[in-house]
Design a protein around this motif. Structure first.
Motif, PDB file in Angstrom:
ATOM      1  N   THR A 106      54.969  19.508  41.566  1.00  0.00           N
ATOM      2  CA  THR A 106      54.993  18.372  42.486  1.00  0.00           C
ATOM      3  C   THR A 106      56.272  17.596  42.233  1.00  0.00           C
ATOM      4  OG1 THR A 106      52.586  18.248  42.485  1.00  0.00           O
ATOM      5  CG2 THR A 106      53.783  16.304  43.243  1.00  0.00           C
ATOM      6  N   ILE A 107      57.081  17.471  43.265  1.00  0.00           N
ATOM      7  CA  ILE A 107      58.363  16.779  43.173  1.00  0.00           C
ATOM      8  C   ILE A 107      58.237  15.429  43.865  1.00  0.00           C
ATOM      9  CG2 ILE A 107      60.825  16.875  43.759  1.00  0.00           C
ATOM     10  CD1 ILE A 107      60.038  19.089  41.858  1.00  0.00           C
ATOM     11  N   VAL A 108      58.578  14.369  43.161  1.00  0.00           N
ATOM     12  CA  VAL A 108      58.563  13.021  43.705  1.00  0.00           C
ATOM     13  C   VAL A 108      59.860  12.805  44.473  1.00  0.00           C
ATOM     14  CG1 VAL A 108      58.565  10.580  43.082  1.00  0.00           C
ATOM     15  CG2 VAL A 108      57.103  12.170  41.843  1.00  0.00           C
ATOM     16  N   ILE A 109      59.759  12.167  45.647  1.00  0.00           N
ATOM     17  CA  ILE A 109      60.941  11.903  46.461  1.00  0.00           C
ATOM     18  C   ILE A 109      61.200  10.404  46.467  1.00  0.00           C
ATOM     19  CG2 ILE A 109      62.011  12.135  48.718  1.00  0.00           C
ATOM     20  CD1 ILE A 109      59.897  14.324  49.287  1.00  0.00           C
ATOM     21  N   GLN A 110      62.426  10.041  46.106  1.00  0.00           N
ATOM     22  CA  GLN A 110      62.840   8.647  46.138  1.00  0.00           C
ATOM     23  C   GLN A 110      64.000   8.499  47.116  1.00  0.00           C
ATOM     24  OE1 GLN A 110      63.997   7.767  42.111  1.00  0.00           O
ATOM     25  NE2 GLN A 110      61.907   7.302  41.491  1.00  0.00           N
ATOM     26  N   VAL A 111      64.018   7.361  47.809  1.00  0.00           N
ATOM     27  CA  VAL A 111      65.151   7.008  48.660  1.00  0.00           C
ATOM     28  C   VAL A 111      65.682   5.697  48.106  1.00  0.00           C
ATOM     29  CG1 VAL A 111      65.924   6.421  50.970  1.00  0.00           C
ATOM     30  CG2 VAL A 111      64.187   8.184  50.662  1.00  0.00           C
ATOM     31  N   ASN A 112      66.921   5.722  47.632  1.00  0.00           N
ATOM     32  CA  ASN A 112      67.536   4.573  46.956  1.00  0.00           C
ATOM     33  C   ASN A 112      66.661   4.058  45.811  1.00  0.00           C
ATOM     34  OD1 ASN A 112      69.785   4.689  48.539  1.00  0.00           O
ATOM     35  ND2 ASN A 112      69.195   3.027  49.882  1.00  0.00           N
ATOM     36  N   GLY A 113      66.043   4.973  45.075  1.00  0.00           N
ATOM     37  CA  GLY A 113      65.276   4.616  43.890  1.00  0.00           C
ATOM     38  C   GLY A 113      63.860   4.164  44.145  1.00  0.00           C
TER      39      GLY A 113
ATOM     40  N   LEU B 147      60.019   5.048  45.689  1.00  0.00           N
ATOM     41  CA  LEU B 147      59.138   6.166  45.995  1.00  0.00           C
ATOM     42  C   LEU B 147      58.843   6.220  47.487  1.00  0.00           C
ATOM     43  CD1 LEU B 147      57.329   8.443  44.928  1.00  0.00           C
ATOM     44  CD2 LEU B 147      55.521   6.766  44.709  1.00  0.00           C
ATOM     45  N   ARG B 148      59.116   7.364  48.102  1.00  0.00           N
ATOM     46  CA  ARG B 148      58.898   7.528  49.534  1.00  0.00           C
ATOM     47  C   ARG B 148      58.051   8.742  49.874  1.00  0.00           C
ATOM     48  NH1 ARG B 148      59.702   2.513  50.630  1.00  0.00           N
ATOM     49  NH2 ARG B 148      61.857   1.843  50.397  1.00  0.00           N
ATOM     50  N   GLY B 149      57.687   9.558  48.886  1.00  0.00           N
ATOM     51  CA  GLY B 149      56.850  10.712  49.165  1.00  0.00           C
ATOM     52  C   GLY B 149      56.876  11.708  48.032  1.00  0.00           C
ATOM     53  N   GLN B 150      56.205  12.831  48.277  1.00  0.00           N
ATOM     54  CA  GLN B 150      56.219  13.920  47.312  1.00  0.00           C
ATOM     55  C   GLN B 150      55.970  15.228  48.037  1.00  0.00           C
ATOM     56  OE1 GLN B 150      53.314  12.817  44.442  1.00  0.00           O
ATOM     57  NE2 GLN B 150      51.578  13.345  45.706  1.00  0.00           N
ATOM     58  N   VAL B 151      56.471  16.298  47.458  1.00  0.00           N
ATOM     59  CA  VAL B 151      56.290  17.637  48.010  1.00  0.00           C
ATOM     60  C   VAL B 151      55.902  18.575  46.884  1.00  0.00           C
ATOM     61  CG1 VAL B 151      57.888  17.369  49.945  1.00  0.00           C
ATOM     62  CG2 VAL B 151      58.745  18.192  47.773  1.00  0.00           C
ATOM     63  N   GLU B 152      55.267  19.661  47.259  1.00  0.00           N
ATOM     64  CA  GLU B 152      54.927  20.695  46.287  1.00  0.00           C
ATOM     65  C   GLU B 152      55.779  21.918  46.566  1.00  0.00           C
ATOM     66  OE1 GLU B 152      50.741  21.380  46.208  1.00  0.00           O
ATOM     67  OE2 GLU B 152      50.376  19.487  45.177  1.00  0.00           O
ATOM     68  N   VAL B 153      56.416  22.429  45.520  1.00  0.00           N
ATOM     69  CA  VAL B 153      57.268  23.610  45.626  1.00  0.00           C
ATOM     70  C   VAL B 153      56.877  24.569  44.504  1.00  0.00           C
ATOM     71  CG1 VAL B 153      59.202  22.383  46.681  1.00  0.00           C
ATOM     72  CG2 VAL B 153      59.079  22.557  44.212  1.00  0.00           C
ATOM     73  N   PRO B 154      57.218  25.840  44.635  1.00  0.00           N
ATOM     74  CA  PRO B 154      56.935  26.784  43.554  1.00  0.00           C
ATOM     75  C   PRO B 154      57.686  26.387  42.277  1.00  0.00           C
ATOM     76  CG  PRO B 154      57.588  27.938  45.556  1.00  0.00           C
ATOM     77  CD  PRO B 154      57.798  26.485  45.799  1.00  0.00           C
TER      78      PRO B 154
ATOM     79  N   GLU C 147      58.088  14.465  56.702  1.00  0.00           N
ATOM     80  CA  GLU C 147      58.186  13.530  57.822  1.00  0.00           C
ATOM     81  C   GLU C 147      58.485  12.104  57.369  1.00  0.00           C
ATOM     82  OE1 GLU C 147      58.627  12.692  61.610  1.00  0.00           O
ATOM     83  OE2 GLU C 147      58.078  14.690  60.935  1.00  0.00           O
ATOM     84  N   ASN C 148      57.872  11.656  56.289  1.00  0.00           N
ATOM     85  CA  ASN C 148      58.095  10.294  55.805  1.00  0.00           C
ATOM     86  C   ASN C 148      59.538  10.090  55.352  1.00  0.00           C
ATOM     87  OD1 ASN C 148      57.174   7.675  55.299  1.00  0.00           O
ATOM     88  ND2 ASN C 148      56.793   8.149  53.154  1.00  0.00           N
ATOM     89  N   VAL C 149      60.116  11.089  54.739  1.00  0.00           N
ATOM     90  CA  VAL C 149      61.506  10.984  54.289  1.00  0.00           C
ATOM     91  C   VAL C 149      62.448  10.974  55.486  1.00  0.00           C
ATOM     92  CG1 VAL C 149      63.316  12.145  52.981  1.00  0.00           C
ATOM     93  CG2 VAL C 149      61.009  12.033  52.065  1.00  0.00           C
TER      94      VAL C 149
ATOM     95  N   ILE D 111      70.316  13.676  44.354  1.00  0.00           N
ATOM     96  CA  ILE D 111      70.152  13.879  42.916  1.00  0.00           C
ATOM     97  C   ILE D 111      68.844  14.633  42.709  1.00  0.00           C
ATOM     98  CG2 ILE D 111      69.905  12.754  40.679  1.00  0.00           C
ATOM     99  CD1 ILE D 111      71.350  10.312  42.034  1.00  0.00           C
ATOM    100  N   HIS D 112      68.907  15.773  42.017  1.00  0.00           N
ATOM    101  CA  HIS D 112      67.708  16.580  41.766  1.00  0.00           C
ATOM    102  C   HIS D 112      67.539  16.766  40.270  1.00  0.00           C
ATOM    103  CE1 HIS D 112      65.711  20.754  41.713  1.00  0.00           C
ATOM    104  NE2 HIS D 112      64.780  19.832  41.816  1.00  0.00           N
ATOM    105  N   ILE D 113      66.418  16.320  39.774  1.00  0.00           N
ATOM    106  CA  ILE D 113      66.042  16.581  38.387  1.00  0.00           C
ATOM    107  C   ILE D 113      64.960  17.652  38.457  1.00  0.00           C
ATOM    108  CG2 ILE D 113      65.061  15.620  36.281  1.00  0.00           C
ATOM    109  CD1 ILE D 113      66.384  12.986  37.075  1.00  0.00           C
ATOM    110  N   PRO D 114      65.287  18.892  38.054  1.00  0.00           N
ATOM    111  CA  PRO D 114      64.375  20.021  38.246  1.00  0.00           C
ATOM    112  C   PRO D 114      62.976  19.765  37.700  1.00  0.00           C
ATOM    113  CG  PRO D 114      66.512  20.781  37.490  1.00  0.00           C
ATOM    114  CD  PRO D 114      66.530  19.284  37.401  1.00  0.00           C
ATOM    115  N   GLY D 115      61.986  20.063  38.547  1.00  0.00           N
ATOM    116  CA  GLY D 115      60.592  19.941  38.161  1.00  0.00           C
ATOM    117  C   GLY D 115      60.048  18.529  38.175  1.00  0.00           C
ATOM    118  N   LYS D 116      60.884  17.533  38.518  1.00  0.00           N
ATOM    119  CA  LYS D 116      60.429  16.150  38.453  1.00  0.00           C
ATOM    120  C   LYS D 116      60.659  15.373  39.735  1.00  0.00           C
ATOM    121  CE  LYS D 116      60.754  15.747  33.566  1.00  0.00           C
ATOM    122  NZ  LYS D 116      60.553  14.857  32.500  1.00  0.00           N
ATOM    123  N   LEU D 117      61.926  15.181  40.118  1.00  0.00           N
ATOM    124  CA  LEU D 117      62.172  14.302  41.251  1.00  0.00           C
ATOM    125  C   LEU D 117      63.449  14.626  41.987  1.00  0.00           C
ATOM    126  CD1 LEU D 117      64.475  11.817  40.884  1.00  0.00           C
ATOM    127  CD2 LEU D 117      62.846  11.089  39.207  1.00  0.00           C
TER     128      LEU D 117
END
Length: 66
Positions: A7-14, A16-23, A39-41, A54-60
């Motif tokens: 589960t990856i947390v999505i932030q816009v300008n720091g 929290l705006r959503g999350q997605v699940e990826v392998p 859609e929210n992003v 900015i991508h921190i693998p496995g986190k955000l």
């Protein structure tokens, strides 16, 4: 035991705006494709200039917009 999905947390300008699940172990391209499909992003990015991803693998993922 390792999970198959991360589960990856999505932030816009720091903020929290959503999350997605990826392998687990997904590449940057796969993660950013899932983030772009959220859609929210999309609502937060509409009409704004994307300055940095900015991508921190496995986190955000943090998207810096102007």
């Amino acid at each position: 035991m390792k999970e198959n999905v991360a589960t990856i947390v999505i932030q816009v300008n720091g903020k929290l705006r959503g999350q997605v699940e990826v392998p687990s172990g997904a590449s940057d391209e796969q993660v950013f494709a899932a983030v772009d499909a959220n859609e929210n992003v999309r609502k937060w990015l509409a009409g704004k200039e994307l300055v940095k991803r900015i991508h921190i693998p496995g986190k955000l993922v943090n998207l810096v917009i102007r």
